[in-house]
Design an enzyme around this catalytic site. Structure first.
Site, PDB file in Angstrom:
ATOM      1  CB  SER A   1      -0.850  -0.016   1.274  1.00 19.02           C
ATOM      2  OG  SER A   1      -1.361   1.258   1.565  1.00 19.02           O
TER       3      SER A   1
ATOM      4  CE1 TYR B   1      -4.759  -1.835   4.658  1.00 19.32           C
ATOM      5  CE2 TYR B   1      -3.673   0.230   4.120  1.00 19.32           C
ATOM      6  CZ  TYR B   1      -4.288  -0.939   3.716  1.00 19.32           C
ATOM      7  OH  TYR B   1      -4.428  -1.215   2.375  1.00 19.32           O
TER       8      TYR B   1
HETATM    9  P1  NAP Z   1     -11.652  -5.582  -0.275  1.00 25.02           P
HETATM   10  O1  NAP Z   1     -12.510  -5.086  -1.403  1.00 25.02           O
HETATM   11  O2  NAP Z   1     -12.063  -5.327   1.115  1.00 25.02           O
HETATM   12  O3  NAP Z   1     -11.307  -7.141  -0.462  1.00 25.02           O
HETATM   13  C1  NAP Z   1     -10.476  -7.816   0.469  1.00 25.02           C
HETATM   14  C2  NAP Z   1     -10.685  -9.288   0.341  1.00 25.02           C
HETATM   15  O4  NAP Z   1      -9.900  -9.979   1.343  1.00 25.02           O
HETATM   16  C3  NAP Z   1     -12.143  -9.695   0.559  1.00 25.02           C
HETATM   17  O5  NAP Z   1     -12.493 -10.662  -0.394  1.00 25.02           O
HETATM   18  C4  NAP Z   1     -12.095 -10.269   1.965  1.00 25.02           C
HETATM   19  O6  NAP Z   1     -13.086 -11.234   2.215  1.00 25.02           O
HETATM   20  C5  NAP Z   1     -10.741 -10.943   1.961  1.00 25.02           C
HETATM   21  N1  NAP Z   1     -10.297 -11.291   3.307  1.00 25.02           N
HETATM   22  C6  NAP Z   1     -10.242 -10.489   4.395  1.00 25.02           C
HETATM   23  N2  NAP Z   1      -9.806 -11.188   5.473  1.00 25.02           N
HETATM   24  C7  NAP Z   1      -9.568 -12.453   5.031  1.00 25.02           C
HETATM   25  C8  NAP Z   1      -9.112 -13.655   5.668  1.00 25.02           C
HETATM   26  N3  NAP Z   1      -8.775 -13.681   6.968  1.00 25.02           N
HETATM   27  N4  NAP Z   1      -8.996 -14.770   4.912  1.00 25.02           N
HETATM   28  C9  NAP Z   1      -9.332 -14.763   3.612  1.00 25.02           C
HETATM   29  N5  NAP Z   1      -9.780 -13.676   2.956  1.00 25.02           N
HETATM   30  C10 NAP Z   1      -9.905 -12.531   3.665  1.00 25.02           C
HETATM   31  O7  NAP Z   1     -10.219  -4.951  -0.443  1.00 25.02           O
HETATM   32  P2  NAP Z   1      -9.464  -4.417  -1.740  1.00 25.02           P
HETATM   33  O8  NAP Z   1      -9.603  -2.954  -1.748  1.00 25.02           O
HETATM   34  O9  NAP Z   1      -9.768  -5.238  -2.939  1.00 25.02           O
HETATM   35  O10 NAP Z   1      -7.997  -4.726  -1.213  1.00 25.02           O
HETATM   36  C11 NAP Z   1      -7.241  -5.881  -1.569  1.00 25.02           C
HETATM   37  C12 NAP Z   1      -5.830  -5.693  -1.033  1.00 25.02           C
HETATM   38  O11 NAP Z   1      -5.290  -4.500  -1.552  1.00 25.02           O
HETATM   39  C13 NAP Z   1      -5.776  -5.537   0.499  1.00 25.02           C
HETATM   40  O12 NAP Z   1      -4.611  -6.158   0.982  1.00 25.02           O
HETATM   41  C14 NAP Z   1      -5.712  -4.030   0.684  1.00 25.02           C
HETATM   42  O13 NAP Z   1      -5.135  -3.666   1.891  1.00 25.02           O
HETATM   43  C15 NAP Z   1      -4.858  -3.646  -0.495  1.00 25.02           C
HETATM   44  N6  NAP Z   1      -4.957  -2.252  -0.921  1.00 25.02           N
HETATM   45  C16 NAP Z   1      -6.154  -1.678  -1.257  1.00 25.02           C
HETATM   46  C17 NAP Z   1      -6.180  -0.364  -1.720  1.00 25.02           C
HETATM   47  C18 NAP Z   1      -7.423   0.345  -2.133  1.00 25.02           C
HETATM   48  O14 NAP Z   1      -7.352   1.574  -2.357  1.00 25.02           O
HETATM   49  N7  NAP Z   1      -8.543  -0.301  -2.276  1.00 25.02           N
HETATM   50  C19 NAP Z   1      -4.995   0.352  -1.805  1.00 25.02           C
HETATM   51  C20 NAP Z   1      -3.813  -0.261  -1.424  1.00 25.02           C
HETATM   52  C21 NAP Z   1      -3.809  -1.556  -0.996  1.00 25.02           C
HETATM   53  P3  NAP Z   1     -14.401 -10.837   3.113  1.00 25.02           P
HETATM   54  O15 NAP Z   1     -15.273 -10.041   2.223  1.00 25.02           O
HETATM   55  O16 NAP Z   1     -14.939 -12.167   3.490  1.00 25.02           O
HETATM   56  O17 NAP Z   1     -13.922 -10.055   4.305  1.00 25.02           O
HETATM   57  C1  GCO Z   2      -6.958   5.037   3.863  1.00 24.81           C
HETATM   58  C2  GCO Z   2      -7.062   4.118   2.673  1.00 24.81           C
HETATM   59  C3  GCO Z   2      -5.764   3.456   2.360  1.00 24.81           C
HETATM   60  C4  GCO Z   2      -5.922   2.654   1.090  1.00 24.81           C
HETATM   61  C5  GCO Z   2      -4.687   2.209   0.469  1.00 24.81           C
HETATM   62  C6  GCO Z   2      -3.752   3.316   0.084  1.00 24.81           C
HETATM   63  O1  GCO Z   2      -7.805   4.958   4.727  1.00 24.81           O
HETATM   64  O2  GCO Z   2      -6.044   5.874   3.852  1.00 24.81           O
HETATM   65  O3  GCO Z   2      -8.018   3.142   2.845  1.00 24.81           O
HETATM   66  O4  GCO Z   2      -5.294   2.776   3.436  1.00 24.81           O
HETATM   67  O5  GCO Z   2      -6.771   1.571   1.286  1.00 24.81           O
HETATM   68  O6  GCO Z   2      -4.064   1.166   1.156  1.00 24.81           O
HETATM   69  O7  GCO Z   2      -2.689   2.782  -0.630  1.00 24.81           O
END
Ligand code: NAP
Ligand code: GCO
Length: 267
Positions: free
Chosen positions: A148, A161
């Site tokens: 992230s 986080y």
């Molecule tokens: P999301 O929409 O919340 O999806 C996360 C997935 O992980 C969901 O399918 C969730 O399942 C699953 N999960 C959570 N806990 C779990 C566990 N213990 N075992 C198995 N599966 C589990 O998140 P996303 O935005 O796609 O994010 C995916 C990854 O990218 C994460 O690591 C997040 O931190 C990272 N990320 C996101 C962003 C952003 O802007 N969206 C930016 C940077 C990094 P449930 O629905 O059952 O909880």
């Molecule tokens: C926040 C956001 C971030 C993003 C992402 C940024 O609250 O600032 O949710 O944590 O999810 O990981 O890269």
């Protein structure tokens, strides 16, 4: 396909993407499939696995779904053994499953802090540990940890986080250090602000229909002047999963529209 482009092909490879029934994981998995890989994913609940399988089917992808909590080492070991039996040895692992709790630090319980560290940092350790022996046996492997911007930056309310994602950056470098010699490349993708359910609360419209102040803040901080989409992560994921990146190891590829390069608009 000419010989050079074959470097990007994932034909014959088995890819496990954790927590990939929707969101970033789903999008990355569809890209790996388009590049030729067989897709395996997991989620905590059967209902989400079923929904995921149907969503992949809609895209013409026959994905293999497993119910598994990535924080539970016994469940993970069992899932990886089953995948080996039913699909094949995992060549590509994407540690995608993750959670966030946006709570000011002084209001956050130690239990909530631990929960975030457990899913976002301990689980990538547990799943990587389960997959690396098969990769060593095969003589190659790719691990992609979804980091992230918070692997580099702090922000109010995301102490757990940021601690977890900063730790995941260092776990990435350490896996590279320990297993580079076994021809395993472990890299990270650091998405910027991406439109997914995880960030939906930061984009919710205000009662008067105007944009959320955080939404405006992110757009103004991003040279690309927009949020990222899950599509934006596809090319980087295929690159890091393919032979085209065989000498890229321990690197975090930020896919953030330039936020980390930018000081912000001058007043
Ligand atoms: P999301 O929409 O919340 O999806 C996360 C997935 O992980 C969901 O399918 C969730 O399942 C699953 N999960 C959570 N806990 C779990 C566990 N213990 N075992 C198995 N599966 C589990 O998140 P996303 O935005 O796609 O994010 C995916 C990854 O990218 C994460 O690591 C997040 O931190 C990272 N990320 C996101 C962003 C952003 O802007 N969206 C930016 C940077 C990094 P449930 O629905 O059952 O909880
Ligand atoms: C926040 C956001 C971030 C993003 C992402 C940024 O609250 O600032 O949710 O944590 O999810 O990981 O890269």
């Amino acid at each position: 396909m000419n010989a050079f482009m074959k470097n990007f092909s994932l034909e014959g490879k088995v890819a496990l993407v954790t927590g990939a029934s929707y969101g970033i994981g789903f999008s990355i998995a569809t890209a790996l499939s388009d590049a030729g890989a067989t897709i395996v994913f997991n989620d905590i609940k059967q209902e989400l696995v079923d929904k995921g399988i149907a969503a992949y089917q809609e895209k013409g992808i026959k994905a293999h779904g497993y119910v598994c909590d990535v924080t539970n080492e016994a469940q993970v070991q069992e899932m990886v053994a089953k995948i080996r039996e039913e699909v094949g040895i995992i060549d590509i692992l994407v540690n995608n499953a993750g959670i966030i709790k946006r709570i000011p630090m002084l209001e956050m319980s130690a239990e909530d802090f631990r929960k975030v560290i457990d899913v976002d940092l301990n689980a990538p350790f547990i799943v990587s540990k389960a997959c690396i022996p098969g990769m060593i046996e095969k003589g190659h492997g790719k691990i992609i940890n979804i980091c992230s911007m918070m692997s580099e930056l702090g922000r109010e309310t995301v102490s757990a986080y940021a601690a977890a994602k900063g730790g995941l950056k260092m776990l990435t470098r350490n896996i590279c250090s320990e297993y580079g010699e076994a021809n395993i490349q472990c890299n990270g993708i650091g998405p910027g602000y991406i439109e997914t359910p995880q960030t939906a609360p930061l984009r919710e419209r205000q009662p008067d229909g105007s944009r959320h102040p955080f939404d405006q803040f992110i757009v103004s901080k991003t040279p690309a002047a927009r949020w990222g989409t899950t599509e934006d992560l596809k090319g980087p994921a295929v690159f890091l999963a393919s032979d085209a990146s065989n000498f890229v190891n321990g690197h975090i590829l930020y896919v953030d529209g330039g936020i980390l390069a930018y000081i912000g608009k001058q007043p």
